[in-house]
Design an enzyme around this catalytic site. Structure first.
Site, short mmCIF file in Angstrom:
data_model
loop_
_atom_site.label_atom_id
_atom_site.label_comp_id
_atom_site.label_asym_id
_atom_site.label_seq_id
_atom_site.Cartn_x
_atom_site.Cartn_y
_atom_site.Cartn_z
N HIS A 1 0.80 -1.14 -0.01
CA HIS A 1 0.14 0.15 0.13
C HIS A 1 0.94 1.36 -0.12
O HIS A 1 0.33 2.26 0.51
CB HIS A 1 -0.85 0.13 1.15
CG HIS A 1 -1.70 -1.41 1.36
ND1 HIS A 1 -2.52 -1.50 0.41
CD2 HIS A 1 -1.67 -2.14 2.44
CE1 HIS A 1 -3.22 -2.79 0.77
NE2 HIS A 1 -2.77 -3.25 1.82
N HIS B 1 -6.92 -4.84 -1.33
CA HIS B 1 -6.29 -5.89 -1.54
C HIS B 1 -6.85 -6.71 -2.64
O HIS B 1 -6.70 -7.72 -2.90
CB HIS B 1 -6.30 -7.01 -0.38
CG HIS B 1 -6.03 -6.20 1.02
ND1 HIS B 1 -6.86 -5.56 1.84
CD2 HIS B 1 -4.85 -5.93 1.53
CE1 HIS B 1 -6.12 -5.00 2.78
NE2 HIS B 1 -5.01 -5.13 2.69
#
Lengths: 330, 330
Positions: free
Chosen positions: B57, B216
């Site tokens: 991320h 995700h």
């Protein structure tokens, strides 16, 4: 082609309008003709810096308009040079009486249009041409080497000198010195897709890499099987060092630049690989920059740039800057 | 799968090592266990902020370690929670005597491991859970809503409050207030590819979009035919406003966050579309942020976040910050 956009013809206008709204404290965006200036307006007695080129390389150049860097940027259509009327209008808007420096990446269209604008202008104009790409000697869109990511470094350092009162000749000489002290080489893992074309600019296999790619998807040195980060770093840093011939212990700025579609997780890994290559060659990395600065639409890949530093260039790099894409010291 | 990397198993270590080297003036990177702290070390009497989560991320969270934001970040393997020993070691390293605030995105693994670390710690620990994703009520990896891009805003604003001397209870309450004032929704144009998996996390057609995707690659609300930027903005801003129910004239912060594979040219166009949606609803955009902040590896797409502002939150947002990924005022 899937892109976050409305009509293809409106991509640039809407993006620029969004850019202007998001950074209304820093820039003003002008349409018809299209150019971006500092919100603060021209500064009397300061050399004004103007750059521009085809869009698709964001944040270059509009993202570098602001204190300590550019006074204006002229965005062309995607991968297409801006026109002389854009450059003339922008130059007129930013001239503070000390002249305007054009910073031009070496592509035939850009060179021609900036030359035309310089000839048409009533003001004092000087030009710095960047041609830092060591991959190929001539290319699809250029006579001689291409101007790529070191243009960011030229804009940052000359921007600092201009704020400190350097005159037009001094800014031009400094820009040429930084360009000569810089080398870049890039790789592509995927093609970019120009919105108006609607399909990838070039084909590349599932396990292939373009070594030495240009920022418009132009061919580089060769098409090879996919390589590790270490092998990419060895070849790119090696090619740059062959060109720059840095002495042992030379201080450098290391820029790992993303092409637009590659995430930071990979760019920092690539930075680590490039750093180890530099250190193995006895170079001293004094300054670093990692991120998307001179991109190629949605291309996956990166470029490596080295600039040989001295105390003066280091101080220009460290000087305060306040733009949409680079900001420190204020 | 083509990525800029060496061995799959070394992706995280090498990326983090590169991150530490590129930002050695701001952070220290620790291995075994893995965590990132401010170079300057703990500040006596200041509440210390610790966040963490699976890698992939970036720049979240390590890119937000530094003055005015986090004191430490614990990166797990890609899309995998960090472990309690990482959190404990980091908390011990940064505790300046005023306690440690854990900022945790609402995913089952993160919640469990941060809870375990809090129980094992001898220090004073409080926790803020972020769950700003309005797309779905429960998801693959979470009980309740997912924590996504508003976590950046929580970290920035609570970081400013901590620098100004807020105590642990005050920091926790502020974080919960910001989270409650924030909503996010994302879209994916492509899947991400986890290095260890070697293939895309999900299949998506050439003309499809995942509306409400998680960071995700978890499913969102629905799979639809590709939409225009305006239509995406209408649906995401609409869903956020249904949740936040802002009053007419409400001041907001608008964050357009890239998922990692989408270039700025598109993100600024998306910002323009989201801005127009906000204005049509009578909202006043007082602050903006556009770029890659809470990414999903190489996924193409973006998320839109709105945070309702007041004078205090605005001042926390504007306060100086000096991290790898956010820097202003110093």
């Amino acid at each position: 082609m899937k892109k976050l956009m409305n009509a293809v013809d409106d991509v640039l206008t809407e993006s620029l309008r969004g850019f202007g709204a998001a950074h209304a404290d820093i820039v003003s965006v002008h349409f018809e003709p299209m150019f971006v200036t500092r919100k603060a307006g021209p500064k009397a007695g300061k050399v004004a810096l103007l750059s521009g080129g085809g869009s698709g390389h964001e944040p270059m150049h509009a993202g570098f308009v602001g204190y300590g860097m550019l006074d204006a940027a002229c965005p062309g259509q995607v991968f297409t040079s801006p026109t002389p009327d854009q450059m003339l209008a922008a130059a007129e808007a930013i001239d503070g009486g000390a002249g305007v420096l054009f910073i031009v990446k070496n592509y035939a269209g850009d060179v021609m249009n900036f030359e035309m604008a310089a000839e048409m202008s009533d003001g004092r104009i000087a030009t710095v041409l960047t041609n830092d790409d060591v991959a190929v000697e001539t290319s699809l869109h250029s006579q001689g080497r291409r101007g790529v990511a070191a243009t960011v470094i030229v804009e940052k350092m000359v921007g600092a000198a201009a704020e400190k009162g350097a005159d037009l000749d001094g800014c031009k000489a400094l820009g040429e010195r930084i360009n000569a002290a810089s080398g870049t080489m890039g790789v592509a893992l995927t093609s970019c897709t120009v919105p108006a074309a609607g399909r990838p600019t070039f084909d590349i296999g599932e396990n292939e890499l373009e070594m030495g790619v240009g920022i418009h998807g132009e061919p580089g040195r060769r098409r090879v099987a996919m390589m590790s980060a270490d092998a990419i770093a060895a070849e790119t840093v090696g090619a740059i060092c062959e060109d720059l011939k840095p002495g042992a212990g030379q201080e450098v700025l290391l820029l790992v630049n993303g092409m637009g579609g590659t995430p930071l997780l990979e760019l920092y890994g690539m930075y680590d690989a490039a750093r180890r290559q530099c250190e193995a060659r006895g170079l001293s990395i004094a300054r670093s920059l990692v991120g998307n600065y001179c991109t190629s639409l949605d291309m996956a890949g990166c470029s490596i740039t080295l600039t040989k530093l001295d105390a003066e260039l280091r101080s220009f790099w460290d000087a305060p800057v306040h733009t949409a894409a680079l900001r420190w010291g204020m």
